[in-house]
Design a protein around this motif. Sequence first.
Motif, PDB file in Angstrom:
ATOM      1  N   LEU A 185      39.141  39.945  52.262  1.00 42.67           N
ATOM      2  CA  LEU A 185      40.323  40.817  51.554  1.00 42.67           C
ATOM      3  C   LEU A 185      40.771  39.947  50.331  1.00 42.67           C
ATOM      4  N   SER A 186      40.378  38.643  50.256  1.00 43.96           N
ATOM      5  CA  SER A 186      40.640  37.611  48.967  1.00 43.96           C
ATOM      6  C   SER A 186      39.642  38.282  48.016  1.00 43.96           C
ATOM      7  N   TYR A 187      38.572  38.528  48.277  1.00 40.29           N
ATOM      8  CA  TYR A 187      37.509  38.714  47.555  1.00 40.29           C
ATOM      9  C   TYR A 187      37.713  40.249  46.927  1.00 40.29           C
ATOM     10  N   LYS A 188      38.150  41.148  47.834  1.00 37.86           N
ATOM     11  CA  LYS A 188      38.796  42.554  47.314  1.00 37.86           C
ATOM     12  C   LYS A 188      39.896  42.271  46.335  1.00 37.86           C
ATOM     13  N   ASN A 208      41.525  45.320  43.789  1.00 37.59           N
ATOM     14  CA  ASN A 208      42.129  46.085  44.807  1.00 37.59           C
ATOM     15  C   ASN A 208      43.504  45.774  45.177  1.00 37.59           C
ATOM     16  N   GLN A 209      44.399  46.549  45.514  1.00 40.65           N
ATOM     17  CA  GLN A 209      45.909  46.263  45.945  1.00 40.65           C
ATOM     18  C   GLN A 209      46.070  45.627  47.311  1.00 40.65           C
ATOM     19  N   ILE A 210      45.682  44.382  47.385  1.00 37.55           N
ATOM     20  CA  ILE A 210      46.098  43.702  48.637  1.00 37.55           C
ATOM     21  C   ILE A 210      47.194  42.766  48.447  1.00 37.55           C
TER      22      ILE A 210
END
Length: 179
Positions: free
Chosen positions: A22-25, A30-32
């Motif tokens: 998720l950190s990579y995304k 990306n909207q994380i």
Amino acid sequence: MNSILLVSALTLGLLLSLLLWLSYKKARGNQIPTLVLVLLLVFATINGAISYFIYPKADANAYKELVWQPLVPQLIASRLAQGKTVFVDVSADWCNICKANKDRVLHQAVVVERFKDKDMVLMRGDLTQSDARIEAYLARYQAYGVPFNIVYSQAHPNGLVLPRVLSIEDLLTALPPRG
């Protein structure tokens, strides 16, 4: 390996993998939500801390092999007369300081090896449940709770009370030198 530790290790691996993915995304645009990443980090930290505390320490098995006698205060003088040193550990399962003393001091190899000496007598009093006999023993030293550790030796026939929070140095200094 303990099944609880195996599940904990797998969960920790999954949490860290998800956090990294998720950190990579998020880094790619990306909207994380940051809160999701923070929560994953918190859960991973809690999981790691719990795993650390339930993981058996290296010397815990050697410590379990030591021969502990029940605390019988009337026997201490006769053991001293035989030239023995008596170490008394009064603790309880619900006592966090007692657990820390075991983990940080009593389970350590240098202490376990010293306790294995033929001149040592180890006595344990368990106050997990109330015990009037052990409580009376503690009262003689004006100690009204656990942990309570004391060393009886030729130099200290009336006992040398150790600090509630043990250190390896305090314990080994209280014990007479090896003969």
